[in-house]
Motif scaffolding. Structure first.
Motif, PDB file in Angstrom:
ATOM      1  N   ALA A 188       8.350  -6.314 -10.826  1.00  0.00           N
ATOM      2  CA  ALA A 188       9.110  -5.212 -11.423  1.00  0.00           C
ATOM      3  C   ALA A 188       9.882  -4.436 -10.350  1.00  0.00           C
ATOM      4  CB  ALA A 188       8.156  -4.260 -12.146  1.00  0.00           C
ATOM      5  N   PRO A 189      10.985  -3.801 -10.740  1.00  0.00           N
ATOM      6  CA  PRO A 189      11.732  -2.953  -9.804  1.00  0.00           C
ATOM      7  C   PRO A 189      10.884  -1.763  -9.347  1.00  0.00           C
ATOM      8  CG  PRO A 189      13.006  -3.360 -11.806  1.00  0.00           C
ATOM      9  CD  PRO A 189      11.625  -3.873 -12.056  1.00  0.00           C
ATOM     10  N   ASP A 190      11.213  -1.248  -8.189  1.00  0.00           N
ATOM     11  CA  ASP A 190      10.476  -0.121  -7.608  1.00  0.00           C
ATOM     12  C   ASP A 190      10.459   1.101  -8.510  1.00  0.00           C
ATOM     13  OD1 ASP A 190       9.875  -1.510  -5.314  1.00  0.00           O
ATOM     14  OD2 ASP A 190      11.632  -0.794  -4.235  1.00  0.00           O
ATOM     15  N   ASP A 191      11.559   1.349  -9.224  1.00  0.00           N
ATOM     16  CA  ASP A 191      11.639   2.584 -10.004  1.00  0.00           C
ATOM     17  C   ASP A 191      10.694   2.608 -11.202  1.00  0.00           C
ATOM     18  OD1 ASP A 191      13.086   0.698 -11.442  1.00  0.00           O
ATOM     19  OD2 ASP A 191      14.725   2.063 -11.921  1.00  0.00           O
ATOM     20  N   ILE A 192      10.088   1.484 -11.525  1.00  0.00           N
ATOM     21  CA  ILE A 192       9.071   1.478 -12.583  1.00  0.00           C
ATOM     22  C   ILE A 192       7.708   1.047 -12.030  1.00  0.00           C
ATOM     23  CG2 ILE A 192      10.676   1.212 -14.493  1.00  0.00           C
ATOM     24  CD1 ILE A 192       9.894  -1.759 -14.614  1.00  0.00           C
ATOM     25  N   GLY A 193       7.528   1.194 -10.722  1.00  0.00           N
ATOM     26  CA  GLY A 193       6.229   0.965 -10.113  1.00  0.00           C
ATOM     27  C   GLY A 193       6.011  -0.408  -9.517  1.00  0.00           C
ATOM     28  N   GLY A 194       7.019  -1.252  -9.540  1.00  0.00           N
ATOM     29  CA  GLY A 194       6.876  -2.592  -8.992  1.00  0.00           C
ATOM     30  C   GLY A 194       7.218  -2.674  -7.515  1.00  0.00           C
ATOM     31  N   MET A 195       7.267  -3.903  -7.028  1.00  0.00           N
ATOM     32  CA  MET A 195       7.513  -4.124  -5.604  1.00  0.00           C
ATOM     33  C   MET A 195       8.631  -5.122  -5.343  1.00  0.00           C
ATOM     34  SD  MET A 195       3.578  -4.226  -4.284  1.00  0.00           S
ATOM     35  CE  MET A 195       2.901  -5.082  -5.700  1.00  0.00           C
ATOM     36  N   ALA A 196       9.424  -5.441  -6.356  1.00  0.00           N
ATOM     37  CA  ALA A 196      10.448  -6.470  -6.212  1.00  0.00           C
ATOM     38  C   ALA A 196      11.478  -6.145  -5.141  1.00  0.00           C
ATOM     39  CB  ALA A 196      11.152  -6.705  -7.547  1.00  0.00           C
ATOM     40  N   GLY A 197      11.786  -4.880  -4.943  1.00  0.00           N
ATOM     41  CA  GLY A 197      12.807  -4.503  -3.970  1.00  0.00           C
ATOM     42  C   GLY A 197      12.363  -4.616  -2.528  1.00  0.00           C
ATOM     43  N   CYS A 198      11.110  -4.900  -2.298  1.00  0.00           N
ATOM     44  CA  CYS A 198      10.580  -4.906  -0.935  1.00  0.00           C
ATOM     45  C   CYS A 198      10.307  -6.300  -0.386  1.00  0.00           C
ATOM     46  CB  CYS A 198       9.296  -4.087  -0.882  1.00  0.00           C
ATOM     47  SG  CYS A 198       9.578  -2.333  -1.130  1.00  0.00           S
ATOM     48  N   ARG A 254      12.342  -8.359   1.103  1.00  0.00           N
ATOM     49  CA  ARG A 254      12.999  -8.579   2.404  1.00  0.00           C
ATOM     50  C   ARG A 254      12.721  -7.429   3.374  1.00  0.00           C
ATOM     51  NH1 ARG A 254      16.711 -11.207  -1.013  1.00  0.00           N
ATOM     52  NH2 ARG A 254      16.825 -13.399  -0.455  1.00  0.00           N
ATOM     53  N   GLU A 255      12.783  -6.196   2.881  1.00  0.00           N
ATOM     54  CA  GLU A 255      12.458  -5.038   3.696  1.00  0.00           C
ATOM     55  C   GLU A 255      12.015  -3.913   2.779  1.00  0.00           C
ATOM     56  OE1 GLU A 255      16.232  -2.551   4.888  1.00  0.00           O
ATOM     57  OE2 GLU A 255      16.598  -4.677   5.297  1.00  0.00           O
ATOM     58  N   HIS A 256      11.181  -3.024   3.281  1.00  0.00           N
ATOM     59  CA  HIS A 256      10.618  -1.970   2.446  1.00  0.00           C
ATOM     60  C   HIS A 256      11.685  -1.015   1.962  1.00  0.00           C
ATOM     61  CE1 HIS A 256       7.935   1.040   0.905  1.00  0.00           C
ATOM     62  NE2 HIS A 256       8.517   1.949   1.666  1.00  0.00           N
ATOM     63  N   CYS A 257      11.601  -0.669   0.689  1.00  0.00           N
ATOM     64  CA  CYS A 257      12.395   0.432   0.155  1.00  0.00           C
ATOM     65  C   CYS A 257      11.426   1.361  -0.543  1.00  0.00           C
ATOM     66  CB  CYS A 257      13.504  -0.051  -0.782  1.00  0.00           C
ATOM     67  SG  CYS A 257      13.053  -1.199  -2.038  1.00  0.00           S
ATOM     68  N   ALA A 258      11.564   2.616  -0.269  1.00  0.00           N
ATOM     69  CA  ALA A 258      10.624   3.611  -0.797  1.00  0.00           C
ATOM     70  C   ALA A 258      10.592   3.571  -2.316  1.00  0.00           C
ATOM     71  CB  ALA A 258      11.033   5.005  -0.325  1.00  0.00           C
ATOM     72  N   PRO A 259       9.420   3.788  -2.913  1.00  0.00           N
ATOM     73  CA  PRO A 259       9.323   3.795  -4.366  1.00  0.00           C
ATOM     74  C   PRO A 259      10.337   4.743  -4.984  1.00  0.00           C
ATOM     75  CG  PRO A 259       7.137   3.850  -3.401  1.00  0.00           C
ATOM     76  CD  PRO A 259       8.126   4.010  -2.277  1.00  0.00           C
ATOM     77  N   PHE A 285       0.813  -1.221   0.000  1.00  0.00           N
ATOM     78  CA  PHE A 285       0.000   0.000   0.000  1.00  0.00           C
ATOM     79  C   PHE A 285       0.845   1.269   0.000  1.00  0.00           C
ATOM     80  CE2 PHE A 285       0.682  -1.448   4.277  1.00  0.00           C
ATOM     81  CZ  PHE A 285       1.063  -0.304   4.949  1.00  0.00           C
ATOM     82  N   LEU A 286       2.154   1.151   0.185  1.00  0.00           N
ATOM     83  CA  LEU A 286       3.051   2.302   0.159  1.00  0.00           C
ATOM     84  C   LEU A 286       3.604   2.575  -1.250  1.00  0.00           C
ATOM     85  CD1 LEU A 286       5.029   1.565   3.436  1.00  0.00           C
ATOM     86  CD2 LEU A 286       3.189   3.240   3.104  1.00  0.00           C
ATOM     87  N   HIS A 287       3.152   1.837  -2.223  1.00  0.00           N
ATOM     88  CA  HIS A 287       3.620   1.958  -3.600  1.00  0.00           C
ATOM     89  C   HIS A 287       2.463   2.456  -4.475  1.00  0.00           C
ATOM     90  CE1 HIS A 287       7.412  -0.206  -2.827  1.00  0.00           C
ATOM     91  NE2 HIS A 287       6.689  -0.769  -1.870  1.00  0.00           N
ATOM     92  N   PRO A 288       2.341   3.765  -4.666  1.00  0.00           N
ATOM     93  CA  PRO A 288       1.174   4.335  -5.353  1.00  0.00           C
ATOM     94  C   PRO A 288       0.914   3.763  -6.744  1.00  0.00           C
ATOM     95  CG  PRO A 288       2.544   6.082  -4.433  1.00  0.00           C
ATOM     96  CD  PRO A 288       3.286   4.800  -4.252  1.00  0.00           C
ATOM     97  N   ILE A 289       1.949   3.551  -7.523  1.00  0.00           N
ATOM     98  CA  ILE A 289       1.740   3.022  -8.874  1.00  0.00           C
ATOM     99  C   ILE A 289       1.224   1.584  -8.793  1.00  0.00           C
ATOM    100  CG2 ILE A 289       2.875   2.391 -11.044  1.00  0.00           C
ATOM    101  CD1 ILE A 289       4.768   4.793 -10.548  1.00  0.00           C
ATOM    102  N   ALA A 290       1.822   0.797  -7.920  1.00  0.00           N
ATOM    103  CA  ALA A 290       1.378  -0.588  -7.757  1.00  0.00           C
ATOM    104  C   ALA A 290      -0.053  -0.648  -7.242  1.00  0.00           C
ATOM    105  CB  ALA A 290       2.319  -1.330  -6.813  1.00  0.00           C
ATOM    106  N   VAL A 291      -0.414   0.250  -6.336  1.00  0.00           N
ATOM    107  CA  VAL A 291      -1.786   0.292  -5.822  1.00  0.00           C
ATOM    108  C   VAL A 291      -2.768   0.595  -6.950  1.00  0.00           C
ATOM    109  CG1 VAL A 291      -3.382   1.542  -4.321  1.00  0.00           C
ATOM    110  CG2 VAL A 291      -1.150   0.854  -3.451  1.00  0.00           C
ATOM    111  N   ALA A 292      -2.435   1.560  -7.788  1.00  0.00           N
ATOM    112  CA  ALA A 292      -3.324   1.910  -8.904  1.00  0.00           C
ATOM    113  C   ALA A 292      -3.513   0.717  -9.842  1.00  0.00           C
ATOM    114  CB  ALA A 292      -2.755   3.104  -9.669  1.00  0.00           C
TER     115      ALA A 292
END
Length: 86
Positions: free
Chosen positions: A66-76, A78-83, A19-26
């Motif tokens: 997908a990686p966070d920088d293109i709206g994905g959640m792969a980087g999170c 193990r632990e959250h990383c901000a979009p 829910f902290l990833h706006p693009i992924a939420v959309a």
């Protein structure tokens, strides 16, 4: 989603911070709507759920993986990383 498509895998898991990833939420909301219609939209047997799994599920998994920088959640996983910081 995690119990069916992510269980026991490194990929395909939706992290708890989704829910902290706006693009992924959309994207998730847009994909949840046809999933709901396929599962609960008709009392008559139809192929809507099969269509969702074949057409929409790959898009969901692409977003999750997908990686966070293109709206994905792969980087999170193990632990959250901000979009945008992946």
């Amino acid at each position: 989603m995690n119990a069916i498509h992510g269980a026991g895998r490194i990929t395909n898991m939706i992290p708890a911070c989704w829910f902290l990833h706006p693009i992924a939420v959309a994207h998730a909301v847009g994909l949840y709507t046809p999933w709901t219609a396929a599962n609960y939209g008709s009392e008559n047997p139809n192929s809507d759920l099969v269509y969702w799994n074949l057409r929409h599920l790959p898009d969901v998994l692409d977003i999750v993986n997908a990686p966070d920088d293109i709206g994905g959640m792969a980087g999170c996983r193990r632990e959250h990383c901000a979009p945008g910081t992946d």
